[in-house]
Motif scaffolding. Structure first.
Motif, PDB file in Angstrom:
ATOM      1  N   THR A  47       0.867  -1.190   0.000  1.00 21.97           N
ATOM      2  CA  THR A  47       0.000   0.000   0.000  1.00 21.97           C
ATOM      3  C   THR A  47       0.897   1.231   0.000  1.00 21.97           C
ATOM      4  O   THR A  47       2.032   1.174   0.486  1.00 21.97           O
ATOM      5  N   ARG A  48       0.388   2.331  -0.534  1.00 23.25           N
ATOM      6  CA  ARG A  48       1.141   3.590  -0.516  1.00 23.25           C
ATOM      7  C   ARG A  48       0.866   4.303   0.779  1.00 23.25           C
ATOM      8  O   ARG A  48      -0.280   4.438   1.182  1.00 23.25           O
ATOM      9  N   ASP A  49       1.940   4.766   1.437  1.00 23.72           N
ATOM     10  CA  ASP A  49       1.734   5.493   2.694  1.00 23.72           C
ATOM     11  C   ASP A  49       1.519   6.976   2.408  1.00 23.72           C
ATOM     12  O   ASP A  49       1.426   7.395   1.249  1.00 23.72           O
ATOM     13  N   LEU A  56       5.127  -2.799   2.259  1.00 23.17           N
ATOM     14  CA  LEU A  56       4.579  -4.146   2.403  1.00 23.17           C
ATOM     15  C   LEU A  56       4.974  -4.666   3.777  1.00 23.17           C
ATOM     16  O   LEU A  56       6.162  -4.727   4.099  1.00 23.17           O
ATOM     17  N   SER A  57       3.979  -5.007   4.584  1.00 19.41           N
ATOM     18  CA  SER A  57       4.257  -5.534   5.926  1.00 19.41           C
ATOM     19  C   SER A  57       3.651  -6.915   6.059  1.00 19.41           C
ATOM     20  O   SER A  57       2.577  -7.180   5.516  1.00 19.41           O
ATOM     21  N   TRP A  58       4.345  -7.766   6.806  1.00 14.95           N
ATOM     22  CA  TRP A  58       3.862  -9.141   6.950  1.00 14.95           C
ATOM     23  C   TRP A  58       2.743  -9.230   7.989  1.00 14.95           C
ATOM     24  O   TRP A  58       1.748  -9.897   7.784  1.00 14.95           O
ATOM     25  N   GLY A  59       2.937  -8.559   9.142  1.00 18.32           N
ATOM     26  CA  GLY A  59       1.958  -8.727  10.229  1.00 18.32           C
ATOM     27  C   GLY A  59       1.625  -7.412  10.916  1.00 18.32           C
ATOM     28  O   GLY A  59       2.306  -6.405  10.715  1.00 18.32           O
ATOM     29  N   TYR A 189       7.097  -0.819  10.905  1.00 23.49           N
ATOM     30  CA  TYR A 189       6.712   0.431  10.241  1.00 23.49           C
ATOM     31  C   TYR A 189       5.717   1.131  11.163  1.00 23.49           C
ATOM     32  O   TYR A 189       4.728   0.531  11.578  1.00 23.49           O
ATOM     33  N   THR A 190       6.003   2.387  11.472  1.00 25.72           N
ATOM     34  CA  THR A 190       5.085   3.110  12.358  1.00 25.72           C
ATOM     35  C   THR A 190       4.436   4.273  11.612  1.00 25.72           C
ATOM     36  O   THR A 190       3.300   4.185  11.183  1.00 25.72           O
TER      37      THR A 190
END
Ligand SMILES: [Zn+2]
Length: 224
Positions: A47-49, A56-59, A189-190
């Motif tokens: 997704t675009r931030d 792309l994040s796993w969890g 990622y925060t």
């Protein structure tokens, strides 16, 4: 009889314990904790931030994945980086960020002093496992953190940006190939401030940055 019992006991004692529940056997998690960690998966593709960077994040950054990352970073359970990096790599293979050429993978660095205290950079360990899974090329020293920064926890957006301004510099590239894009990798990622600061340094040096992959992603109201 006694020696058998003693041997069984010593095997139990010596077999690796799960860092989350202390049961054994563990590789590095017990089956039950690993199943629970897998239930944290986002199952969301790139997704675009807010800064237009593809992520792309796993969890999701929630228990027990949160505990697993803490055990890696703060309790020195280095073996945890392998299953997390491989899981992220497996997810990348299913839902990659589209790029024209295979990217270089650059982990977000720690400041030298912090890395000496911890003994390792968790993002670099995760990146190594991610690259073993995906076959992408690792540039472990692609970035350097030239000064220590405060933990981002509890800082507002402007303070976060100020905290990271000029924190990163270009690392050691023996044969820079700028035709390949860069894929940043971090544990969590925060808000995207770290990704922005790192990407800016690489872009100034002539690279394109295709995005960032992380093991975990905080919900928008969460600051780890
Ligand atoms: Zn366990």
């Amino acid at each position: 009889m006694w020696s058998q019992a003693a041997s069984a006991l010593s095997q139990l004692w010596l077999s690796p314990r799960c860092p989350l529940c202390d049961r054994s056997p563990a590789r590095p998690f017990c089956d039950s904790c690993w199943r629970q960690i897998q239930s944290c998966q986002t199952l969301t593709g790139p997704t675009r931030d807010a800064h237009a960077l593809q992520v792309l994040s796993w969890g999701w950054y929630q228990r027990p994945l949160k505990g697993a990352i803490a055990a890696l970073k703060y309790d020195g359970h280095r073996a945890i980086a392998d299953p997390l990096g491989r899981a992220l790599g497996d997810w990348w293979q299913q839902r990659p960020i589209p790029t024209r050429r295979p990217p270089w993978v650059v982990p977000i660095p720690l400041h030298g002093e912090k890395q000496r205290q911890r003994g390792f950079n968790q993002a670099a360990l995760i990146a190594a496992a991610f690259c073993r899974q995906t076959g992408l090329l690792l540039q472990a020293q692609g970035l350097r953190r030239q000064r220590p920064t405060q933990p981002q926890f509890g800082l507002g957006m402007a303070e976060r940006q100020q905290n990271l301004a000029d924190a990163f510099v270009l690392g050691d590239w023996s044969r820079p190939q700028r035709q390949r894009p860069i894929l940043l990798l971090d544990d969590i990622y925060t808000t995207g401030t770290t990704a922005q600061a790192a990407a800016a340094v690489l872009r100034r040096a002539g690279w394109s940055v295709c995005g960032m992959v992380t093991v975990a992603r905080a919900q928008s109201d969460q600051t780890p």
